[in-house]
Every structure is written in structure tokens, then in C-alpha cells.
Design an enzyme around this catalytic site. Structure first.
Site, PDB file in Angstrom:
ATOM      1  N   GLU A   1       0.819  -1.213   0.000  1.00  0.00           N
ATOM      2  CA  GLU A   1       0.000   0.000   0.000  1.00  0.00           C
ATOM      3  C   GLU A   1       0.856   1.267   0.000  1.00  0.00           C
ATOM      4  OE1 GLU A   1      -0.425  -2.619   1.943  1.00  0.00           O
ATOM      5  OE2 GLU A   1      -2.508  -3.300   1.771  1.00  0.00           O
TER       6      GLU A   1
ATOM      7  N   LYS B   1     -17.425  -1.208   5.689  1.00  0.00           N
ATOM      8  CA  LYS B   1     -17.853  -2.192   4.691  1.00  0.00           C
ATOM      9  C   LYS B   1     -19.370  -2.160   4.476  1.00  0.00           C
ATOM     10  CE  LYS B   1     -16.650  -6.961   3.502  1.00  0.00           C
ATOM     11  NZ  LYS B   1     -15.968  -8.178   3.990  1.00  0.00           N
TER      12      LYS B   1
ATOM     13  N   PHE C   1     -11.081  -7.728  13.712  1.00  0.00           N
ATOM     14  CA  PHE C   1      -9.981  -8.161  12.848  1.00  0.00           C
ATOM     15  C   PHE C   1      -9.685  -7.066  11.821  1.00  0.00           C
ATOM     16  CE2 PHE C   1      -8.659 -10.320   8.853  1.00  0.00           C
ATOM     17  CZ  PHE C   1      -7.398 -10.706   9.279  1.00  0.00           C
ATOM     18  N   GLN C   2      -8.441  -6.719  11.690  1.00  0.00           N
ATOM     19  CA  GLN C   2      -7.970  -5.674  10.774  1.00  0.00           C
ATOM     20  C   GLN C   2      -8.677  -4.343  11.014  1.00  0.00           C
ATOM     21  OE1 GLN C   2      -7.918  -7.304   6.710  1.00  0.00           O
ATOM     22  NE2 GLN C   2      -5.815  -7.947   7.061  1.00  0.00           N
TER      23      GLN C   2
ATOM     24  N   MET D   1      24.326   8.877   2.562  1.00  0.00           N
ATOM     25  CA  MET D   1      24.240  10.172   3.223  1.00  0.00           C
ATOM     26  C   MET D   1      24.474  10.036   4.727  1.00  0.00           C
ATOM     27  SD  MET D   1      23.979  13.347   2.601  1.00  0.00           S
ATOM     28  CE  MET D   1      22.999  13.933   1.228  1.00  0.00           C
TER      29      MET D   1
END
Lengths: 85, 553
Positions: free
Chosen positions: B52, B164, B114-115, B466
Site C-alpha cells: 500500500e 464495509k 480483525f484488521q 548520506m
């Protein structure tokens, strides 16, 4: 340390308080108190925010003003003077 | 007026279509499945990224290369948290992105489902605005508002979190006009008279150009102002491309890795005209010693940038396209112009470099000289980024995409993917480092899947360059966790994704290898091995005035 009172009007959205508090903290202002009410007639939230910082209050006013749901932000000079004395 | 009933997910695509969104970047998952189901019937083309964060950076690259809104999708929980770095990057660089996240159903919200994550809460610090839609009847309005907010004033990312059950609920399309934002901040009238008075008095003015010029699409107005006034000019990292790099009065980038001429001129100037720039710490060095003798005229769209880090003597708020022309006035500053041009001659870049090893600045100059017109270059973050900014020339900010404010490693490859999708006929090159490329290396799979002809120039010193440079200079050479000599074989890695690849190690190979890469009709990775001890010069040490720069001696 300077003490300030801000008078804020905002759309009545639950999260608007979270946004204001997040901005105040991130921009270096200690939150000393808050008083929030909703005018049910026009769904406008009226918030009094008491903050203190070494930084200029203009910096916070500008940042809060950028938040989408904010209608106005003013510094209560009277309260500011009395608390910083 | 009510019309057909449709699901929230289908409504999303209707709104995307109304905003001319043709491409989105994303990754599916449980809580966003109704949206991906509606995608199946949509004309919107979806680019499956492999993380993502890659989707978010691709949306940013798309937005920056095309000056359109970039759109990305992610599911709830880890999908949403993976977007966060990209949103922060878009906020720091003021990029219009609309991120759509799936959320667990409203009934499950707040139950540690969940999630489930409070992505709305997470978004407060890294978006311009965010919404969570708990009633499908609000969805159409919110989506239109999201696009309007992303583009209005100082641009930025907006997140819309859609549970959802809202995605599958039926709703009437309302066709309302939701895009109009109230202009709640009343800008004071531009104080043109005071600005003109400062310009008339100035003997040593400098034009300091930032990323806001490109965002305002005010390139023509800026160049006209620069030409009319003849003011010597410098650019921030994100402002590169706004000024004509061939202009005799243009001195290049200022700040930590700016040109010596730019930094000395800014320190000596008596008037600094900041245009769409924000006095970032990487630009100013030690703030209270930055341009110490200068009055300041500050042009910006964002009221909050005025006086934030440097007090402006005159602030000119609003649209640069309107405000810049009002200050056009020929100035008699020939002596100052000559001084600045002499500094450019005296302190110009040198590309002579002992030995056979490849010198990265020379590679990037060679690349800059050979790329086709309208080539778009993205970078990651680190030494290669600064060398690219120093040694490549850009004729438009849409042709140089780099993570400026956030400085996000892993930006370059997915941003190049987004740029290539938005500009399929232009040459898109990402200049990366061997540290940065590994941050989003999975996006090579996206290049493979869509056969995107992105060219990758990998400046490889087997170091986190760097950080290694700073450890050498400022931490007594105590090299800590910056050795990357166990990197994978990048040639084999590229080939595993059907990407043609070549390694070069000697100077005499550079020109021919660049030609081969540019001539190749497909993706290509050119691994350029350089000396691990090469540093980026000049360098203004932290909390130091810009005229006290360190140089390669």
C-alpha cells in the site's frame, strides 16, 4: 510563558475537538483548559481554548484557521493579558 | 433529484468518473472487497501495487507528473496503516491525493475487530482533512468534498474511510453540487505598493523560488517576473524546474547542498523575494543568520506560512498567477547581476575526477544532457537525490519528483510508476540508491505486470551513503549500520522481474550505457557502481549559516 485564550467557532463535528487539540499540541502549545458547547439551533460548536507557550499565538491561530471545519478563531486579548500578568 | 439506486461502492466509482479519475493505485483486502467488486464493472483502470505504501507513492507520482488528483485504495488495518507514510509525504509536499480506505462494518467499529484500526485518528496528523462515512447517504457529498479540499488553496491529501456496510448499502445518487468550499479565510489585499517600494530601493535583491510556484501553475508568470525585473534567482529542491535553468541570472539550488553562488548571494542580499517557499530548515541553515541583511517580501497561498519561520516585511497572500504580474518592474541592478554571474563562473560545478571510478555527478550531468525532451525524473532520498538536484536540469517542476519535506526513502520507484501511468509517452527515469531502492523494491513487480518502460539508474555505493557521510563528518567516523555491502545482486534481481539490467563500474562505460538504457524499449535498470567514500559537496553543517559551507578540498 505566555497564556492565551482562543475563542473558536466550528461546525458541530465530533472530531473537530480532536483536530484542534492535535494542532495545538503539535505546534507547541500547552493546553491548560477547554470549554466546549454546541448551539443546537445552528449546529455550531463554540470552543474556548486556554493555552500557554513561548511561541506567538498568531502561529496557532493560523494553523487552527486552516482546519476545514473551523469557522472563526479569535484571541481574547482581555483574558490573555490577565493570565500573562 | 433522486435517480437510480446503487451501492455505496458503485457510487464511489460514479464520483471518481465525475472527477475524471481514470487510474487508481491500490491493493485489495477484506474490508474493501465491495469496492473492488464494483471496480470489476468500472471503467477506472486499477494498478495493483505490491504494497500500500507503493500505491500511495504512485498516486503522488501520478499527481505531481500530471497536475491531477492521485487516487489510492487500501483495506482496513494494516492496509490503511501502510498508506500513512505516503499521506505524510503528500502533506509535507502539498500534493493532492484522495485515499480511500475500507473499514470494518460500523457495528464492529470500536470492538478491536480483525484488521480494525482507527485510521481516522491516525490521519489527523498526516492529511489536510479526513472523513469517516458512517451513513451511505453522506457518501456522495463527502467524496466530492474530498476532491475539492485536496485541490483548494494549498493542496494536500484527503482520506475517506468507508466501512464495509456503507460500501454495500443502497443509496440514491443525488447529483448535488458539493464541490464549492466556503472561502473562510479572507485574505488581506496584496500590499503591492509597499512591495514595489522595497524593490525600488533594493540594490541586491534575490528571488527565492519554492514548490508553490509549480503547484499554482504560475511558471509563466514567474519567468516573466524574473525576466522583467532581472533579479538573480535561486530555487528550493521542490522549486527546481520553475525557473529556466538556462537563465543567466539563475544560480541553482540554495540551502544545505545548494550551490556556493546561491548561498553566498542569499547571504549578501538586501531584499529576499520568497515565492511559494516556506523557509524550510534545509534551506535556511541557522535561521537567525539566514539572509541577515535582507528585507523580505513573501508570496504564498497559505496564511500560516507568513511569519512562521521568518518575519515578512511585506506579505502577499493569494494566487501567484494574479499577484506576481502586479510586481513586474524593471530594476537597475546590473552591478549585482554581474556579481552573481561572476560567482556562478567562479564557483561552477567541476566534473574532473581522478581515477577510473565513476563520479556520480558526472553521470547525472551526462544523463541530463542526453534525455529526451519532457523527461520526468524521480528520486529516492539520500546522496543520489542531492546529486540529481545539483547536476540535472529541469524545465518544469512536473519533470522532477522528489520527496522534499518528508524525505521519504522508497519514494522514487513507485512515484516513477505513477508518473509513467500518467504520461505513458514520456521518458520516466528514477534515480535511486542502493539503500533507498530496497525500501519499495517490490514495486518492480508492478513494472513487470504493466510492462511500464521505467528506467532505473541505481547509484550504488554499497552504503547508506548520506548517513555514512554524516557519520564520517560529524560522528568521528564511527560508522554505524550504514554498510550495505551484502545487498542482493541487483542485476539478477531486475532480471527476475523481466527487467533488462546492466552494471557499469568505469567512467568510459557511462555514455554508451546511458544511450543503451534510453534506447531500450522497455524497463531497464542501470547499476552504477561508485566509490563508497564519495561525498555530496558543498554541505552546510547543521545549525550553521549558509555561507559557512564545507567544500571538497
Amino acid at each position: 510563558m505566555n497564556h492565551y485564550q482562543l475563542n473558536i467557532t466550528a461546525d458541530d463535528k465530533q472530531v473537530v475537538l480532536e483536530r484542534i487539540l492535535q494542532v495545538a499540541r503539535y505546534r507547541g502549545f500547552l493546553i491548560n483548559g477547554i470549554n466546549a458547547q454546541v448551539n443546537n439551533a445552528d449546529n455550531i460548536g463554540i470552543i474556548k481554548l486556554f493555552v500557554s507557550s513561548e511561541r506567538s499565538i498568531g502561529l496557532l491561530v493560523d494553523q487552527i484557521n486552516k482546519l476545514i471545519d473551523i469557522k472563526s478563531v479569535t484571541v481574547d486579548n482581555k483574558a490573555t493579558q490577565s493570565t500573562s500578568a | 433529484m433522486a435517480s437510480e439506486q446503487l451501492t455505496g461502492a458503485a457510487l464511489l466509482f460514479k464520483v471518481l468518473q465525475q472527477h475524471q479519475v481514470k487510474h487508481v493505485f491500490g491493493y485489495p483486502g477484506g474490508a474493501i472487497m465491495p469496492i473492488y467488486d464494483a471496480l470489476y464493472d468500472s471503467d477506472v483502470e486499477h494498478f495493483l501495487c505490491r504494497h500500500e505504501q507503493g500505491a500511495a507513492f504512485s498516486a503522488i507520482g501520478y499527481a505531481r507528473a500530471s497536475e491531477q488528483v492521485g487516487v489510492c485504495f487500501a483495506t482496513s488495518g494494516p492496509g490503511a496503516t501502510n498508506l500513512i507514510t505516503g499521506l505524510a509525504d503528500a502533506l509535507a509536499d502539498s500534493i493532492p491525493v484522495v485515499a480511500i480506505t475500507g473499514q470494518v462494518a460500523t457495528a464492529a467499529m470500536g470492538s478491536d475487530a480483525f484488521q480494525e484500526i482507527d485510521v481516522f485518528g491516525l490521519s489527523l496528523a498526516c492529511t489536510k482533512h479526513s472523513f469517516q462515512v458512517t451513513d451511505v447517504n453522506d457518501l456522495e457529498k463527502v467524496l466530492h468534498r474530498a476532491f475539492a479540499i485536496a485541490l483548494e488553496g494549498r493542496q494536500g491529501p484527503v482520506l475517506v474511510d468507508i466501512p464495509k456496510d456503507v460500501q454495500i448499502a443502497l443509496v440514491d445518487e443525488k447529483h448535488g453540487n458539493y464541490s464549492q468550499l466556503k472561502n473562510k479565510v479572507k485574505l488581506p489585499p496584496a500590499n503591492v505598493g509597499s512591495a514595489l517600494a522595497l524593490m525600488s530601493k533594493a540594490k541586491k535583491p534575490i528571488l527565492y523560488v519554492g514548490g508553490g510556484v509549480g503547484m499554482a501553475q504560475a511558471i509563466d508568470e514567474l519567468r516573466s517576473f524574473a525576466k522583467c525585473t532581472g533579479i538573480p534567482s535561486v530555487s528550493t529542491l521542490k522549486g527546481l524546474g520553475a525557473l529556466d535553468p538556462q537563465d543567466a541570472n539563475y544560480m541553482g539550488m540554495l540551502g544545505m547542498h545548494g550551490t556556493k553562488a546561491s548561498n553566498l548571494a542569499v547571504q549578501a542580499c538586501d531584499l529576499l523575494i520568497a515565492v511559494g517557499a516556506r523557509f524550510d530548515d534545509r534551506v535556511t541553515g541557522k535561521l537567525n543568520e539566514f539572509a541577515p541583511n535582507a528585507k523580505v517580501i513573501h508570496f504564498d497561498i497559505d496564511t500560516a506560512e507568513i511569519d512562521k519561520r521568518r518575519k515578512a516585511d511585506v506579505a502577499i497572500l493569494g494566487d501567484l498567477k494574479v499577484n506576481l504580474p502586479s510586481l513586474e518592474m524593471p530594476l537597475s541592478i546590473e552591478q549585482w547581476q554581474e556579481t552573481c554571474q561572476a560567482m556562478q563562473r567562479d564557483f561552477g560545478w567541476r566534473y574532473d575526477h581522478p581515477g577510473e571510478n565513476i563520479f556520480a555527478p558526472a553521470v547525472l550531468k551526462e544523463l541530463s544532457d542526453r534525455v529526451p525532451e519532457n523527461t520526468c525524473v524521480t528520486t529516492d532520498v539520500g546522496q543520489h537525490q542531492m546529486w540529481t538536484a545539483q547536476h540535472m536540469k529541469f524545465n518544469d517542476p512536473t519533470n522532477f519528483l522528489t520527496s522534499g519535506g518528508m524525505g521519504t526513502m522508497g519514494f522514487g520507484l513507485p512515484a516513477a510508476i505513477g508518473a509513467q501511468v500518467s504520461r505513458p509517452h514520456d521518458c520516466i527515469i528514477t534515480v535511486s540508491g542502493d539503500g533507498s531502492i530496497m525500501m519499495n523494491v517490490q514495486e518492480l513487480a508492478t513494472i513487470k505486470r504493466f510492462q511500464l518502460p521505467v528506467k532505473i539508474v541505481l547509484i550504488d555505493n554499497s552504503k547508506l551513503g548520506m548517513v555514512r557521510q554524516w557519520q564520517d563528518l560529524f560522528f568521528n567516523g564511527r560508522l554505524s549500520e550504514t554498510d550495505l555491502s551484502d545487498n542482493p545482486d541487483f542485476i539478477m534481481l531486475a532480471q527476475a522481474f523481466d527487467i533488462k539490467a546492466r552494471q557499469i563500474t568505469k567512467k568510459h562505460e557511462v555514455a554508451e550505457a546511458i544511450e543503451e538504457m534510453l534506447d531500450h524499449n522497455g524497463p531497464y535498470l542501470l547499476q552504477v557502481k561508485i566509490d563508497a567514500k564519495d561525498n555530496v559537496w558543498p554541505l552546510v553543517p547543521p545549525n550553521t549559516a549558509n555561507d559557512k559551507m564545507m567544500e571538497n578540498t
